[in-house]
Design a protein around this motif. Structure first.
Motif, PDB file in Angstrom:
ATOM      1  N   SER A 131      17.685  12.888  24.967  1.00 56.57           N
ATOM      2  CA  SER A 131      17.062  13.633  23.880  1.00 56.57           C
ATOM      3  C   SER A 131      17.443  15.111  23.954  1.00 56.57           C
ATOM      4  O   SER A 131      17.357  15.728  25.022  1.00 56.57           O
TER       5      SER A 131
ATOM      6  N   GLU B 191      16.746   7.243  27.029  1.00 57.15           N
ATOM      7  CA  GLU B 191      16.335   7.973  25.833  1.00 57.15           C
ATOM      8  C   GLU B 191      15.703   9.321  26.168  1.00 57.15           C
ATOM      9  O   GLU B 191      15.869  10.287  25.423  1.00 57.15           O
TER      10      GLU B 191
ATOM     11  N   ILE C  12       8.357   8.734  22.404  1.00 55.07           N
ATOM     12  CA  ILE C  12       8.579   7.343  22.802  1.00 55.07           C
ATOM     13  C   ILE C  12       7.207   6.729  23.022  1.00 55.07           C
ATOM     14  O   ILE C  12       6.358   7.313  23.705  1.00 55.07           O
TER      15      ILE C  12
ATOM     16  N   ARG D  71      11.955   7.650  19.060  1.00 52.54           N
ATOM     17  CA  ARG D  71      13.281   7.406  19.630  1.00 52.54           C
ATOM     18  C   ARG D  71      13.406   6.029  20.272  1.00 52.54           C
ATOM     19  O   ARG D  71      14.510   5.496  20.414  1.00 52.54           O
ATOM     20  N   ALA D  72      12.296   5.452  20.698  1.00 53.83           N
ATOM     21  CA  ALA D  72      12.325   4.133  21.329  1.00 53.83           C
ATOM     22  C   ALA D  72      10.897   3.635  21.467  1.00 53.83           C
ATOM     23  O   ALA D  72       9.939   4.412  21.414  1.00 53.83           O
TER      24      ALA D  72
END
Length: 320
Positions: A118, A114, A9, A34-35
């Motif tokens: 995960s 997130e 991230i 992921r973000a």
């Protein structure tokens, strides 16, 4: 490439070199972005969100959630770096408004969601003032159980840029940086000492600018906006990768030479505020002998970098 991609991230203040970091993270097969979370820094937080969405579109990224975070540091007022990154934070290149929208949750909520969702521990890569990360760690300390490492762009062993001794990201929110250092997870400091050395030669910048592929062309335009040093051939300026080097260090840690050292942040008012004080002494000094050791975080501090290795890695990844 062997093994599963590393879940990452990025927490950023998308200006120019954060954009170069995002382009690399989206396209490197060994990273699972992921973000992305956004914080005020290079420009205001709404500009950072807009820039981030624009870059993800140009990179051809999938549906990566983008969270709007802190508008200002924990204590200080916001102080942008528009004089470096342009009024819009992206070199005033006149880029189109993004078609994407940010997530419907704030950055701290998105980070918590997130990280905990995960299936494998996440590597956090803050390339900005550390306000969002400090708020996350203080509000949701349970996230540390699923954080593999924090690799942050910030600090300096030697010379600062915001002040003679302080680097911009740490100087912008020193209290947040101090909170980061108490996270209780492994931390790598990718500071100015290595940040300023990774430079893309002018010939490569020109090739990127001429590319028909939107992401590569954007990368070339951004590199050309902020020349870092004269090209070795003397023909035109080269472009610094800046924040992107920290993401290279996650994808290819062997290119970064680190030493585990005690680090603390100067929080007192005055000319040293925001300095990352890195203790490189081989043995304790009089202060520790007479007053006792202060609590200092042990951090893997970047002291040297394989410049050619990271430039080749970044170019190969962004150009596909």
């Amino acid at each position: 490439m062997t093994g599963q991609p590393i879940p990452v991230i990025i927490d950023c203040d998308t200006g120019v070199d954060d954009a170069l970091a995002l382009l690399f993270a989206v396209r490197h097969p060994g990273l699972d972005l992921r973000a992305v979370t956004c914080v005020a820094g290079n420009t205001d937080v709404d500009g950072v969100v807009r820039n981030t969405l624009t870059v993800l579109e140009a990179a051809g990224a999938g549906d990566i959630p983008v969270g709007r975070g802190a508008e200002r540091p924990l204590i200080e007022p916001a102080r942008s770096a528009r004089h470096v990154h342009g009024l819009d934070g992206m070199g005033d290149l006149g880029l189109p408004a993004p078609n994407r929208n940010p997530a419907d949750v704030d950055a701290v909520t998105l980070l918590r969601r997130e990280i905990l969702a995960s299936p494998r521990p996440v590597t956090l890569i803050p390339t900005a003032p550390l306000t969002n990360i400090a708020l996350l760690l203080r509000t949701h300390p349970e996230v540390t159980r699923n954080i593999e490492r924090i690799v942050f762009m910030g600090g300096a062993v030697a010379t600062g840029n915001a002040t003679p001794v302080a680097e911009f990201n740490v100087w912008h929110d020193p209290e947040a940086a101090a909170v980061l250092l108490t996270a209780g997870v492994p931390i790598t400091m990718y500071g100015l000492d290595v940040f300023q050395r990774v430079v893309v030669p002018g010939a490569d910048v020109r090739r990127l600018q001429a590319s028909a592929e939107p992401g590569a062309r954007l990368a070339g335009r951004l590199l050309a906006h902020r020349p870092a040093a004269p090209d070795p051939d003397g023909d035109d300026p080269a472009g610094g990768l800046g924040d992107a080097g920290a993401v290279c260090a996650v994808a290819d840690p062997a290119g970064l030479t680190t030493q585990r050292l005690p680090v603390e942040v100067s929080l007192a008012p005055g000319p040293s505020r925001g300095q990352t004080i890195v203790d490189r002494r081989p043995r304790p000094g009089e202060s520790e002998i007479h007053e006792g050791a202060r609590e200092q975080a042990l951090v893997d501090v970047g002291l040297d970098v394989d410049v050619e290795r990271y430039v080749k890695l970044w170019l190969a990844t962004v150009e596909g």
